[in-house]
Design a protein around this motif. Structure first.
Motif, PDB file in Angstrom:
ATOM      1  N   MET A 289       0.859  -1.175   0.000  1.00  7.44           N
ATOM      2  CA  MET A 289       0.000   0.000   0.000  1.00  7.44           C
ATOM      3  C   MET A 289       0.905   1.238   0.000  1.00  7.44           C
ATOM      4  O   MET A 289       2.091   1.128   0.165  1.00  7.44           O
ATOM      5  CB  MET A 289      -0.891   0.005   1.241  1.00  7.44           C
ATOM      6  N   ARG A 290       0.386   2.381  -0.072  1.00  6.51           N
ATOM      7  CA  ARG A 290       1.065   3.681  -0.093  1.00  6.51           C
ATOM      8  C   ARG A 290       2.301   3.788   0.809  1.00  6.51           C
ATOM      9  O   ARG A 290       2.258   4.405   1.853  1.00  6.51           O
ATOM     10  CB  ARG A 290       0.078   4.747   0.350  1.00  6.51           C
ATOM     11  N   GLY A 291       3.417   3.223   0.412  1.00  8.19           N
ATOM     12  CA  GLY A 291       4.634   3.352   1.192  1.00  8.19           C
ATOM     13  C   GLY A 291       4.746   2.399   2.360  1.00  8.19           C
ATOM     14  O   GLY A 291       5.619   2.568   3.207  1.00  8.19           O
ATOM     15  N   TYR A 292       3.888   1.432   2.426  1.00  7.59           N
ATOM     16  CA  TYR A 292       3.970   0.429   3.478  1.00  7.59           C
ATOM     17  C   TYR A 292       3.356  -0.867   2.967  1.00  7.59           C
ATOM     18  O   TYR A 292       2.667  -0.877   1.952  1.00  7.59           O
ATOM     19  CB  TYR A 292       3.265   0.879   4.762  1.00  7.59           C
ATOM     20  N   ILE A 293       3.653  -1.948   3.657  1.00  2.00           N
ATOM     21  CA  ILE A 293       3.033  -3.225   3.335  1.00  2.00           C
ATOM     22  C   ILE A 293       2.211  -3.677   4.529  1.00  2.00           C
ATOM     23  O   ILE A 293       2.481  -3.302   5.665  1.00  2.00           O
ATOM     24  CB  ILE A 293       4.068  -4.315   2.955  1.00  2.00           C
ATOM     25  N   ILE A 294       1.203  -4.481   4.246  1.00  2.00           N
ATOM     26  CA  ILE A 294       0.410  -5.132   5.288  1.00  2.00           C
ATOM     27  C   ILE A 294       0.840  -6.592   5.261  1.00  2.00           C
ATOM     28  O   ILE A 294       0.787  -7.234   4.207  1.00  2.00           O
ATOM     29  CB  ILE A 294      -1.106  -5.024   5.016  1.00  2.00           C
TER      30      ILE A 294
ATOM     31  N   PHE B 185      -3.628 -11.741  12.643  1.00  2.24           N
ATOM     32  CA  PHE B 185      -3.250 -10.424  13.134  1.00  2.24           C
ATOM     33  C   PHE B 185      -2.204  -9.859  12.187  1.00  2.24           C
ATOM     34  O   PHE B 185      -1.258 -10.549  11.800  1.00  2.24           O
ATOM     35  CB  PHE B 185      -2.691 -10.518  14.564  1.00  2.24           C
ATOM     36  N   PHE B 186      -2.367  -8.596  11.804  1.00  2.00           N
ATOM     37  CA  PHE B 186      -1.568  -7.982  10.753  1.00  2.00           C
ATOM     38  C   PHE B 186      -0.902  -6.695  11.233  1.00  2.00           C
ATOM     39  O   PHE B 186      -1.397  -6.042  12.154  1.00  2.00           O
ATOM     40  CB  PHE B 186      -2.450  -7.673   9.534  1.00  2.00           C
ATOM     41  N   VAL B 187       0.185  -6.357  10.585  1.00  2.00           N
ATOM     42  CA  VAL B 187       0.840  -5.077  10.831  1.00  2.00           C
ATOM     43  C   VAL B 187       1.054  -4.371   9.504  1.00  2.00           C
ATOM     44  O   VAL B 187       1.181  -5.002   8.456  1.00  2.00           O
ATOM     45  CB  VAL B 187       2.201  -5.230  11.560  1.00  2.00           C
ATOM     46  N   ALA B 188       1.081  -3.049   9.582  1.00  5.85           N
ATOM     47  CA  ALA B 188       1.530  -2.223   8.465  1.00  5.85           C
ATOM     48  C   ALA B 188       2.970  -1.861   8.787  1.00  5.85           C
ATOM     49  O   ALA B 188       3.272  -1.412   9.897  1.00  5.85           O
ATOM     50  CB  ALA B 188       0.676  -0.967   8.350  1.00  5.85           C
ATOM     51  N   GLU B 189       3.850  -2.080   7.815  1.00  6.13           N
ATOM     52  CA  GLU B 189       5.275  -1.868   8.026  1.00  6.13           C
ATOM     53  C   GLU B 189       5.818  -1.020   6.887  1.00  6.13           C
ATOM     54  O   GLU B 189       5.524  -1.279   5.722  1.00  6.13           O
ATOM     55  CB  GLU B 189       5.965  -3.237   8.054  1.00  6.13           C
TER      56      GLU B 189
END
Length: 187
Positions: free
Chosen positions: A7-12, A64-68
């Motif tokens: 996504m916009r400058g990050y990944i999920i 459970f997910f993180v945006a990094e």
């Protein structure tokens, strides 16, 4: 299907046990800064001391997910679980049951707000839930999160409060959303 969503400058991506310390630090910053407009400092401190921001077991479940970002910094978190949240006892009879699919621990780092992080995480959470046959997701929103969830189609069911051991009442809103089935999504 790709495990990571760019996504916009990050990944999920799926959270890993090694991420827990960084996730908790981000969540606490979020709670203090973004929650500070909705809760008194004493209520935030009491809630964080008594319940924290998440139960480690939800990371192990795999939903459970993180945006990094590209430097590996955790910008946001969230997921779903059938496990009963630690704060549920403080909700009295309105608390969730153990088998009710519940969105948990959706937080965004204050420095990453207004970039679509929470919405992207929720999209991934909902897609994962649908893939696992979940028809309705439930959540208990902090007051700072209600507007986001309403924007994403969740409907308020009940205003309530978590009763903390020091008699402080931490206001929240129980919400739910019916998810489209895979067949409905394909149509």
């Amino acid at each position: 299907m790709s495990k990571n969503t760019t996504m916009r400058g990050y990944i999920i991506r799926n959270a890993r046990p090694a991420d827990i310390a960084a996730i908790r630090a981000m969540q606490e910053r979020s709670m203090w800064v973004l929650g500070g407009d909705f809760y008194e400092a004493g209520a935030l401190a009491s809630f964080l001391t008594e319940f924290g921001t998440m139960d480690d077991a939800i990371v192990d479940e795999g939903h459970f997910f993180v945006a990094e970002n590209d430097r590996g910094a955790i910008l946001g978190s969230g997921g779903w679980t059938r496990l009963r949240p630690g704060y549920a006892n403080g909700l009295g009879t309105g608390g969730q049951t153990a088998d009710r699919p519940t969105v948990r621990s959706v937080f965004v780092d204050p420095a990453a707000t207004r970039r679509g992080v929470a919405s992207a995480i929720m999209l991934r959470v909902e897609r994962d839930a649908v893939e696992h046959g979940i028809q309705t997701l439930h959540l208990t929103a902090t007051l700072s999160g209600v507007a986001l969830y309403e924007h994403l189609g969740y409907r308020a069911e009940e205003a309530m409060a978590v009763c903390l051991s020091n008699q402080t009442r931490f206001a929240c809103v129980r919400m739910a959303k019916r998810l489209p089935t895979l067949r409905e999504q394909a149509a």
